[in-house]
Design a protein around this motif. Structure first.
Motif, mmCIF file in Angstrom:
data_model
loop_
_atom_site.group_PDB
_atom_site.id
_atom_site.type_symbol
_atom_site.label_atom_id
_atom_site.label_comp_id
_atom_site.label_asym_id
_atom_site.label_seq_id
_atom_site.Cartn_x
_atom_site.Cartn_y
_atom_site.Cartn_z
ATOM 1 N N TYR A 190 0.838 -1.200 0.000
ATOM 2 C CA TYR A 190 0.000 0.000 0.000
ATOM 3 C C TYR A 190 0.871 1.248 0.000
ATOM 4 C CZ TYR A 190 -4.479 -2.233 1.046
ATOM 5 O OH TYR A 190 -5.624 -2.978 0.990
ATOM 6 N N ALA A 191 0.407 2.259 -0.724
ATOM 7 C CA ALA A 191 0.935 3.610 -0.569
ATOM 8 C C ALA A 191 0.186 4.178 0.631
ATOM 9 C CB ALA A 191 0.675 4.435 -1.816
ATOM 10 N N ILE A 192 0.942 4.583 1.651
ATOM 11 C CA ILE A 192 0.372 5.085 2.894
ATOM 12 C C ILE A 192 0.492 6.604 2.892
ATOM 13 C CG2 ILE A 192 0.514 5.009 5.419
ATOM 14 C CD1 ILE A 192 -0.013 2.232 4.336
ATOM 15 N N GLY A 193 -0.609 7.302 3.095
ATOM 16 C CA GLY A 193 -0.596 8.763 3.048
ATOM 17 C C GLY A 193 -0.723 9.258 1.617
ATOM 18 N N THR A 194 -0.436 10.511 1.414
ATOM 19 C CA THR A 194 -0.661 11.111 0.093
ATOM 20 C C THR A 194 0.603 11.217 -0.753
ATOM 21 O OG1 THR A 194 -0.459 13.324 1.048
ATOM 22 C CG2 THR A 194 -2.699 12.413 0.832
ATOM 23 N N LYS A 195 1.700 10.593 -0.315
ATOM 24 C CA LYS A 195 2.925 10.612 -1.121
ATOM 25 C C LYS A 195 3.734 9.352 -0.858
ATOM 26 C CE LYS A 195 6.919 13.574 -2.086
ATOM 27 N NZ LYS A 195 7.599 14.822 -1.660
ATOM 28 N N ALA A 196 4.195 8.720 -1.933
ATOM 29 C CA ALA A 196 5.062 7.543 -1.838
ATOM 30 C C ALA A 196 6.196 7.716 -2.832
ATOM 31 C CB ALA A 196 4.276 6.266 -2.121
ATOM 32 N N GLU A 197 7.413 7.313 -2.433
ATOM 33 C CA GLU A 197 8.583 7.547 -3.267
ATOM 34 C C GLU A 197 9.306 6.250 -3.612
ATOM 35 O OE1 GLU A 197 9.962 11.950 -1.789
ATOM 36 O OE2 GLU A 197 10.646 10.226 -0.605
ATOM 37 N N ILE A 198 9.872 6.245 -4.844
ATOM 38 C CA ILE A 198 10.645 5.118 -5.352
ATOM 39 C C ILE A 198 11.997 5.637 -5.812
ATOM 40 C CG2 ILE A 198 10.807 3.311 -7.122
ATOM 41 C CD1 ILE A 198 7.738 3.364 -7.276
ATOM 42 N N LEU A 199 13.058 4.967 -5.383
ATOM 43 C CA LEU A 199 14.417 5.291 -5.798
ATOM 44 C C LEU A 199 14.737 4.452 -7.026
ATOM 45 C CD1 LEU A 199 17.062 6.799 -4.914
ATOM 46 C CD2 LEU A 199 17.636 4.718 -3.640
ATOM 47 N N PHE A 200 15.235 5.099 -8.089
ATOM 48 C CA PHE A 200 15.634 4.351 -9.289
ATOM 49 C C PHE A 200 16.906 4.959 -9.856
ATOM 50 C CE2 PHE A 200 13.140 7.766 -11.029
ATOM 51 C CZ PHE A 200 13.657 8.025 -12.290
ATOM 52 N N TRP A 201 17.499 4.265 -10.800
ATOM 53 C CA TRP A 201 18.802 4.595 -11.338
ATOM 54 C C TRP A 201 18.676 4.951 -12.814
ATOM 55 C CZ3 TRP A 201 23.535 5.048 -9.186
ATOM 56 C CH2 TRP A 201 24.644 5.013 -10.021
ATOM 57 N N ALA A 202 19.433 5.955 -13.244
ATOM 58 C CA ALA A 202 19.568 6.261 -14.670
ATOM 59 C C ALA A 202 21.056 6.291 -14.990
ATOM 60 C CB ALA A 202 18.931 7.607 -14.998
ATOM 61 N N ASN A 203 21.475 5.520 -15.982
ATOM 62 C CA ASN A 203 22.894 5.506 -16.315
ATOM 63 C C ASN A 203 23.230 6.472 -17.445
ATOM 64 O OD1 ASN A 203 21.926 4.133 -18.508
ATOM 65 N ND2 ASN A 203 22.955 2.203 -18.051
ATOM 66 N N GLU B 270 -12.027 4.763 8.951
ATOM 67 C CA GLU B 270 -12.858 5.946 8.658
ATOM 68 C C GLU B 270 -13.910 5.632 7.597
ATOM 69 O OE1 GLU B 270 -10.299 9.945 8.775
ATOM 70 O OE2 GLU B 270 -9.434 8.403 7.479
ATOM 71 N N ALA B 271 -13.491 4.863 6.591
ATOM 72 C CA ALA B 271 -14.367 4.588 5.445
ATOM 73 C C ALA B 271 -15.427 3.534 5.751
ATOM 74 C CB ALA B 271 -13.525 4.131 4.258
ATOM 75 N N MET B 272 -15.084 2.603 6.622
ATOM 76 C CA MET B 272 -15.973 1.485 6.928
ATOM 77 C C MET B 272 -16.017 1.302 8.442
ATOM 78 S SD MET B 272 -14.516 -0.961 3.894
ATOM 79 C CE MET B 272 -12.862 -0.286 3.933
ATOM 80 N N PRO B 273 -16.953 1.930 9.109
ATOM 81 C CA PRO B 273 -17.012 1.868 10.578
ATOM 82 C C PRO B 273 -16.897 0.425 11.085
ATOM 83 C CG PRO B 273 -18.646 3.396 9.762
ATOM 84 C CD PRO B 273 -18.048 2.707 8.541
ATOM 85 N N GLY B 274 -16.076 0.270 12.100
ATOM 86 C CA GLY B 274 -15.847 -1.053 12.678
ATOM 87 C C GLY B 274 -14.609 -1.737 12.143
ATOM 88 N N HIS B 275 -14.045 -1.247 11.029
ATOM 89 C CA HIS B 275 -12.828 -1.845 10.479
ATOM 90 C C HIS B 275 -11.651 -1.441 11.367
ATOM 91 C CE1 HIS B 275 -9.692 -3.050 7.723
ATOM 92 N NE2 HIS B 275 -10.615 -3.592 6.935
ATOM 93 N N PRO B 276 -10.770 -2.387 11.706
ATOM 94 C CA PRO B 276 -9.693 -2.079 12.655
ATOM 95 C C PRO B 276 -8.484 -1.334 12.054
ATOM 96 C CG PRO B 276 -9.582 -4.373 12.014
ATOM 97 C CD PRO B 276 -10.832 -3.808 11.378
ATOM 98 N N ASP B 277 -8.338 -1.295 10.739
ATOM 99 C CA ASP B 277 -7.144 -0.725 10.106
ATOM 100 C C ASP B 277 -7.210 0.804 10.109
ATOM 101 O OD1 ASP B 277 -4.944 -0.064 8.542
ATOM 102 O OD2 ASP B 277 -5.352 -1.584 7.027
ATOM 103 N N GLU B 278 -6.243 1.436 10.771
ATOM 104 C CA GLU B 278 -6.235 2.893 10.873
ATOM 105 C C GLU B 278 -5.206 3.558 9.966
ATOM 106 O OE1 GLU B 278 -5.992 4.016 14.991
ATOM 107 O OE2 GLU B 278 -7.879 3.001 15.467
ATOM 108 N N ARG B 279 -4.503 2.766 9.133
ATOM 109 C CA ARG B 279 -3.534 3.356 8.196
ATOM 110 C C ARG B 279 -4.275 4.208 7.159
ATOM 111 N NH1 ARG B 279 -0.938 -1.737 5.577
ATOM 112 N NH2 ARG B 279 -3.144 -2.279 5.618
ATOM 113 N N LYS B 280 -3.700 5.335 6.775
ATOM 114 C CA LYS B 280 -4.265 6.191 5.723
ATOM 115 C C LYS B 280 -3.798 5.632 4.379
ATOM 116 C CE LYS B 280 -5.923 9.663 8.296
ATOM 117 N NZ LYS B 280 -7.292 10.099 8.307
#
Length: 181
Positions: free
Chosen positions: A44-57, A130-140
């Protein structure tokens, strides 16, 4: 930073986002590796930003293909993803309720020779609780991603995907990941 020698085959790079061995490429904004009911790896991407490190030769335009799906719940708004490379906007796509492949072109002048950072900026993130009351997962959660494939041309992408060097990573839910054309 990570050792990219194992990740480079020609100029294409495969980042299996849900795999432990790709963790060195995942910077901020990613959850732990998980599996779908069909057995495909993802994170999962958690929050509103996720980053990937990659290489360019070298400085040459690249494409990056993502296989991803929005975190969905009843009446969820569309998930729009802005793609940035080294702080520069390079593309945008929308994710839906099913896994789909999205390709973004990275212009040569957005790249540095060596390490580069691709940021995925999401229009929203919400916790299942937040989206589904009663669901235990609190990750955004914003979305979940299977892979990112960086490549210069389709032949290169095909070679990487068909090389067999990571046959276990290539299988998702009993089928081969399709080559981006």
């Amino acid at each position: 930073a990570g050792d990219f020698s194992q990740a480079l085959l020609s100029d294409a790079q495969w980042v299996d986002i849900g795999s432990e061995k790709s963790r060195e490429h995942l910077l901020d904004g990613w959850g732990d590796p998980e599996q779908t009911l069909e057995g495909a790896n993802f994170a999962y991407a958690i929050g509103t930003k996720a980053e990937i490190l990659f290489w360019a030769n070298k400085r040459a335009s690249l494409k990056v293909a993502f296989r991803a799906q929005a975190f969905v719940y009843p009446k969820a708004p569309p998930q729009v993803v802005d793609v940035m490379v080294n702080g520069r906007a390079v593309g945008r796509f929308s994710l839906g309720a099913e896994f789909s492949i999205h390709v973004v072109e990275i212009p040569a002048d957005a790249l540095e020779i060596g390490e580069n950072v691709l940021a995925l900026v999401f229009s929203w993130a919400k916790s299942p609780s937040e989206a589904m009351p009663g669901h235990p997962d609190e990750r955004k959660l914003a979305a979940y991603f299977d892979y990112a494939l960086f490549y210069e041309n389709e032949e290169e992408a095909s070679r990487l995907m068909e090389s067999g060097i990571s046959a276990g990573e290539m299988a998702t839910g009993g089928h081969k990941k399709k080559v981006i054309r």
